[in-house]
Design a protein around this motif. Sequence first.
Motif, short mmCIF file in Angstrom:
data_model
loop_
_atom_site.label_atom_id
_atom_site.label_comp_id
_atom_site.label_asym_id
_atom_site.label_seq_id
_atom_site.Cartn_x
_atom_site.Cartn_y
_atom_site.Cartn_z
N LEU A 301 -103.03 48.99 -15.12
CA LEU A 301 -102.03 49.63 -14.28
C LEU A 301 -101.41 48.60 -13.06
O LEU A 301 -101.91 47.66 -13.05
CB LEU A 301 -102.49 50.53 -13.33
N PRO A 302 -100.25 48.71 -12.80
CA PRO A 302 -99.42 48.00 -11.86
C PRO A 302 -99.91 48.34 -10.69
O PRO A 302 -101.02 49.23 -10.42
CB PRO A 302 -97.88 48.28 -12.00
N GLU A 303 -99.62 47.58 -9.39
CA GLU A 303 -100.14 47.68 -8.00
C GLU A 303 -99.70 49.09 -7.70
O GLU A 303 -99.00 49.90 -8.06
CB GLU A 303 -99.54 46.86 -7.04
N ILE A 405 -97.96 69.37 -23.18
CA ILE A 405 -98.14 68.25 -22.62
C ILE A 405 -99.41 67.58 -23.45
O ILE A 405 -100.33 68.18 -23.50
CB ILE A 405 -98.89 68.32 -21.32
N SER A 406 -99.24 66.56 -24.43
CA SER A 406 -100.11 65.90 -25.24
C SER A 406 -101.16 65.33 -24.76
O SER A 406 -101.01 64.73 -23.46
CB SER A 406 -99.49 65.28 -26.51
N ASP A 407 -102.48 65.11 -25.28
CA ASP A 407 -103.47 64.40 -24.85
C ASP A 407 -103.02 62.79 -24.57
O ASP A 407 -103.36 62.55 -23.84
CB ASP A 407 -104.59 64.40 -25.59
N ALA A 408 -102.12 62.44 -25.52
CA ALA A 408 -101.45 60.90 -25.33
C ALA A 408 -100.71 60.83 -24.08
O ALA A 408 -100.87 59.89 -23.37
CB ALA A 408 -100.93 60.79 -26.52
N ALA A 409 -99.99 62.00 -23.70
CA ALA A 409 -99.21 61.88 -22.48
C ALA A 409 -100.25 61.75 -21.20
O ALA A 409 -100.07 60.87 -20.46
CB ALA A 409 -98.26 63.19 -22.35
N MET A 410 -101.20 62.36 -21.52
CA MET A 410 -102.24 62.35 -20.11
C MET A 410 -102.84 61.13 -19.87
O MET A 410 -103.55 60.70 -18.81
CB MET A 410 -103.28 63.39 -20.64
N LEU A 411 -102.71 60.06 -20.89
CA LEU A 411 -103.17 58.98 -20.84
C LEU A 411 -102.39 57.62 -20.77
O LEU A 411 -102.60 56.62 -20.50
CB LEU A 411 -104.36 58.42 -22.07
N THR A 412 -100.93 58.00 -20.77
CA THR A 412 -99.83 57.02 -20.65
C THR A 412 -99.93 56.21 -19.35
O THR A 412 -99.88 56.86 -18.28
CB THR A 412 -98.58 57.65 -20.86
N PRO A 413 -100.02 54.85 -19.36
CA PRO A 413 -100.31 54.18 -18.02
C PRO A 413 -98.83 53.73 -17.56
O PRO A 413 -97.83 54.05 -18.20
CB PRO A 413 -100.82 52.93 -18.51
N GLN A 462 -108.74 48.26 -8.83
CA GLN A 462 -107.53 47.56 -9.39
C GLN A 462 -107.78 46.10 -9.57
O GLN A 462 -107.36 45.28 -10.17
CB GLN A 462 -106.44 47.90 -8.46
N ILE A 463 -108.26 45.43 -8.18
CA ILE A 463 -108.73 44.02 -8.21
C ILE A 463 -109.44 43.78 -9.53
O ILE A 463 -109.49 42.92 -10.27
CB ILE A 463 -109.35 43.44 -7.19
N TRP A 464 -110.66 44.70 -9.79
CA TRP A 464 -111.48 44.51 -10.82
C TRP A 464 -110.86 44.46 -12.37
O TRP A 464 -111.07 43.67 -13.13
CB TRP A 464 -112.54 45.51 -10.79
N GLN A 465 -109.91 45.39 -12.37
CA GLN A 465 -108.93 45.59 -13.58
C GLN A 465 -108.08 44.39 -13.88
O GLN A 465 -108.11 43.98 -14.95
CB GLN A 465 -108.61 46.93 -13.49
#
Length: 543
Positions: A301-303, A405-413, A462-465
């Motif tokens: 993810l971005p900030e 709302i697809s499961d793929a959409a639920m995961l879209t970053p 976020q820092i960890w990622q």
Amino acid sequence: MTAHTTPETNIPRHRVLAKVSHPNAGNYADILTPDALLFLADLERRFGPQRKILIQNREFNQERYDDGEMPTQPLETQHIRNSQWEVAPCPEALMDRRVEITGPVDRKMMINALNSGAKMFMADFEDASSPTFDNMMSGQQNMHDYARDSLTLTTEKKSYALNEETATMLVRPRGWHLEERHITVDGNPMSASLCDFGLHIFHNGKKLADNGKGPFFYLPKIEDYREARLWNDVFNFSQAVLDIPNGTIKSTVLIETLPAAFQMEEILYVLKNHITGLNCGRWDYIFSYIKTLRAHPEYLLPERAQVGMDRGFLSAYAERLVQTCHRRRAHAMGGMAAQIPVKGDEAANDAAFEKVRQDKLREAKLGHDGTWVAHPALVPVAMEVFDEVMPAKHQIHKKRQNRNISDAAMLTPHTGTVTEAGVRTNINVGIRYIAAWLCGRGAVPIHNLMEDAATAEISRTQIWQWLRHGARVEMEGGFQETMTDRLYQRLLVEERNAIRDEIGADAFNEGRFPEASELFDATATASVLPEFLTLSAYDILEK
């Protein structure tokens, strides 16, 4: 203490009570009564073992996500999703929830929130409260007084009392993953969830029920419908023992974990006699998204400032929540506006209020039946928006053109950037919040936002990622660097020193900033991402 029962309860006679070990326990004799401790012990013995199994299941599920299996809707519950059913009717006290205010269980803040003009007030034992023993028990004392119409406060400067008309109160106990170390059963710390729920329902449940004012709860951090079903079992047992009509307890579940977002119908179903809605717990949801998908660089993810509700996985989740709730005749609650008034800067204050207005307009148009704010000054802003878009008490029956709302959409970053300023903000805010939490404050104004524990969780994960997956950081000089331990440590030292220079060395040390810095660093750089920052922080909270 000698075990005994009171005439108005049906509590079984056990010889062993829950044991309280804190030196200040005597200050809360009206709360920690023998009968209340018997009730807590019974809750822990009956439901504590299953809670521990469910927490262990979370670890097993995380291993599957790390191995590449994504969260999805369970096959074994397809019949629930495909069949016709609705949740039980909503009581009148919870029918109109267009604006809810949240805050810690501090006495003055509770009175101000109840008097704020909001329809509901969530008294938060969880993310907005630091779980010192005194904070938790004084919060219970406040609940006790509220139920008896005696919640008042007199200070040297001012007296506080409840207005004739107040918000309806809901209580958020701590999550299933937390324990209350100062109250033990059979030598082991009891569930913090059962402790918070148990003391409140024991002392106040029947009074609130008789007055049509509850007992109402918000349930946090649920990851699986089985965890919701455990709450339902707790509700059924408690109502039977305390002579409260079955179905009187009503809950709202915060959908603030990624796995739970794929089980919303199941959660509504297993709680259908004791639930009125679901809530978009957006900040913890971002934290859970990072934590759940931590092993996979494609979900970087971005900030935080670029992770908005108008797109990506957050937009899909909000839309699915509204569709799911309304299909089952439940309230779909919007998320938190963390903005607070900006003193001394009219332009910044106007911008903050306008940001809240636009966020609430998005929620109302999407179909939410209400929303959250963190400060009394924002109640009129949110109320005006919902009054205009939603003149009725809710939008449950309003006809809408629903998208799939697809499961793929639920995961879209979300797409976006990581900047040096964003990294610095995460470090700075994370350290400031943890320091305040260690000093006993859970709701903290930082940079014109009211922050709670979810903020620190997002900041350190976020820092960890970014470290784990080598995010590219846009530096202030106009060039890019890979996020490395060396870069992070340099920025950590600079931000820590900047805080110390700003507040002074004495305040820095007395305010527990050194410990906060160490804890933030440890949880942001661990080889395996720690599940919850607050678990490590709790170990040193009252030392």
